[in-house]
Enzyme design. Structure first.
Site, PDB file in Angstrom:
ATOM      1  N   LYS A  69       4.507  -1.217   5.775  1.00  0.00           N
ATOM      2  CA  LYS A  69       5.005  -1.475   4.412  1.00  0.00           C
ATOM      3  C   LYS A  69       4.142  -0.673   3.451  1.00  0.00           C
ATOM      4  O   LYS A  69       2.984  -0.373   3.760  1.00  0.00           O
ATOM      5  CB  LYS A  69       4.859  -2.963   4.080  1.00  0.00           C
ATOM      6  CG  LYS A  69       5.784  -3.434   2.988  1.00  0.00           C
ATOM      7  CD  LYS A  69       7.115  -3.877   3.564  1.00  0.00           C
ATOM      8  CE  LYS A  69       8.092  -4.295   2.504  1.00  0.00           C
ATOM      9  NZ  LYS A  69       9.297  -4.892   3.110  1.00  0.00           N
ATOM     10  N   ASP A  78      12.610  -1.380  -1.032  1.00  0.00           N
ATOM     11  CA  ASP A  78      12.301  -2.802  -1.143  1.00  0.00           C
ATOM     12  C   ASP A  78      12.417  -3.090  -2.649  1.00  0.00           C
ATOM     13  O   ASP A  78      13.111  -2.338  -3.357  1.00  0.00           O
ATOM     14  CB  ASP A  78      10.884  -3.099  -0.603  1.00  0.00           C
ATOM     15  CG  ASP A  78      10.645  -4.580  -0.328  1.00  0.00           C
ATOM     16  OD1 ASP A  78      11.085  -5.074   0.719  1.00  0.00           O
ATOM     17  OD2 ASP A  78      10.023  -5.261  -1.176  1.00  0.00           O
TER      18      ASP A  78
END
Ligand code: GLU
Length: 464
Positions: free
Chosen positions: A137, A177
């Site tokens: 991430k 995201d």
């Protein structure tokens, strides 16, 4: 509980305490990361209690220590010519079963703890999809709200000017995201291609014109509802005729709302950081389209009642006190706290299914499950997004684009498989069992199912 099981459970509890103490020491002030690991550790230590092969290899300790974290300065110029400095990160958590994979988040709340929790969760989520993807991430504390397209472009180009050296189609494949959608992915991909002079599937969530996959945009929200449908079917119930409270108004929330309504349910709420809409007539696809338009043009949800009579805007509030059958938290981490959980329990909600990552606080999660509410954790329920990202990688590698029908079918069948895995590992064990009301513990099912896949690969590699 048998004598033998009681013993296993006691010793695994003390193992969890010792493990968590060490984790807290090594990761001071990283509350979100600690929270995410603790939830998994409770289930995993129980699972490995009779399995010395996992214990001796310190698998859990290794998964909870990212392979690496890259932190970098991102300098850019705003429209007034002022120099702005932000911080960027990529957390590469684990690549045992495939290249690191996971989104980029641009939001003012982003810090190392948040990205470490997300990368950790992603490792389990990606394993559950059954596709060969490791967990990562990244992102920045850059706040894209109110910025011009030109500012967003300059920021994305600057961000990629450092990130490009750490990623690649077989190394690490970022996606979107919160705060990173089609526009940002376009700017990031354009800059990567310019620097490397290579066209390959290094990012997912790309536009359909340049290698993106059909259904990727809808996949997270639709997947949540497919997962929920399986949870209900497991209880011999149907989604048709049920009501849902949904938080958020972004990509996940709006697509979950659209699918929930399409399958015969009634969506009562959607929300943003300023408040929530309550529409007792139900928010259907047409109303969702208005909300999308309003958000993308920088407008406010508070104008909704002017457009759709009979509805209300609740300033500064969250939607969890509205009576419903189903709750779908689709905004952000820790948005559903213990008070919200108590309201949902009082309103006899059947299921909470997480569209966001870790939207339920630890105490709320426990309260819900102890009171017989089914809880579909984000790492299982919202895995549809990264699953279609995985299929985008396959399409790019094969230089083909699959049909929309094929992708819809694949998404549906992956969500069913994830649900099956959760049932396999979560049956007959939930906190409600102690109250004599045994329901499937989807949290445990997802944690153990994801762990087993990654752990078995790690065992094969030896001590690395
Ligand atoms: N950010 C999404 C998630 O939380 C998608 C990640 C991806 O497609 O790589 O799973």
């Amino acid at each position: 509980m048998t004598q033998e099981n009681a013993h296993v459970s006691d010793s695994s509890t003390s193992d969890v305490h010792a493990f968590m103490e060490g984790l807290r020491k090594r990761n001071p002030h990283q509350d979100e990361f600690i929270q995410a690991v603790e939830e998994v550790a409770e289930n995993v230590f129980d699972f490995v209690a009779n399995k010395p092969e996992y214990q001796d290899a310190e698998i859990m300790r290794r998964i909870a220590e990212p392979d690496r974290i890259v932190s970098f300065r991102v300098c850019w110029q705003d429209d007034e010519g002022r120099v702005r400095v932000e911080r960027g990160w990529r957390v590469q958590n684990n690549n045992a079963i495939g290249p690191y994979k996971g989104g980029l988040r641009f939001h003012e709340s982003v810090n190392e703890s948040v990205l470490k929790f997300l990368a950790f969760e992603q490792t389990f989520k990606n394993a559950l999809t059954g596709l060969p993807m490791g967990g990562g991430k990244g992102g920045s504390n850059f706040n894209p709200k109110g910025k011009s397209d030109a500012e967003i472009m300059r920021f994305c180009q600057s961000f990629m000017t450092e990130l490009y050296r750490h990623i690649g189609p077989d190394v690490d494949v970022p996606a979107g995201d919160i705060g990173v959608g089609a526009r940002e992915i376009g700017f990031l991909f354009g800059q990567y291609k310019r620097i490397r002079n290579e066209w390959h599937g290094v990012l997912t969530g790309k536009g359909l014109e340049y290698g993106g996959s059909p259904v990727r945009t809808e996949s997270t929200g639709y997947g949540v509802v497919y997962f929920l449908r399986e949870m209900l079917r497991e209880e011999d119930r149907e989604l048709d005729g049920m009501s849902a409270v949904i938080s958020g108004a972004g990509n996940v929330a709006t697509h979950a709302a659209e699918k929930f309504a399409e399958l015969g349910g009634k969506v009562l709420t959607l929300s943003d950081s300023k408040g929530f809409i309550h529409d007792p007539d139900g928010i259907d696809a047409k109303k969702v389209a208005w909300i999308r338009q309003q958000k993308s043009s920088g407008g406010s949800l508070s104008d909704y009642p002017e457009q759709f009579s009979g509805s209300e805007w609740h300033e500064g509030k969250k939607p969890w006190s509205v009576g419903c059958d189903i709750a779908l938290p689709c905004a952000t981490q820790n948005e559903l706290d213990i008070d919200a959980a108590k309201s949902l329990i009082d309103n006899e909600v059947l299921a909470v299914c997480e569209g966001a990552n870790m939207p339920t606080t630890a105490d709320a999660s426990h309260a819900l499950r102890s009171n017989g509410v089914l809880l579909g954790p984000g790492k299982a329920a919202n895995a549809g997004g990264v699953a279609v990202s995985g299929l985008e990688m396959s399409q790019n590698a094969g230089r083909r684009t699959w049909s929309e029908d094929r992708l819809q079918e694949e998404l549906c069948s992956i969500m069913k498989d994830i649900h099956r895995t959760c049932v396999e590992h979560g049956e007959g064990t939930g906190p409600a069992c102690e109250e004599g009301e045994c329901k499937i513990d989807y949290v445990k099912g997802a944690n153990v199912g994801g762990f087993k896949k990654v752990a078995d690969a790690m065992l094969a590699f030896g001590v690395v």
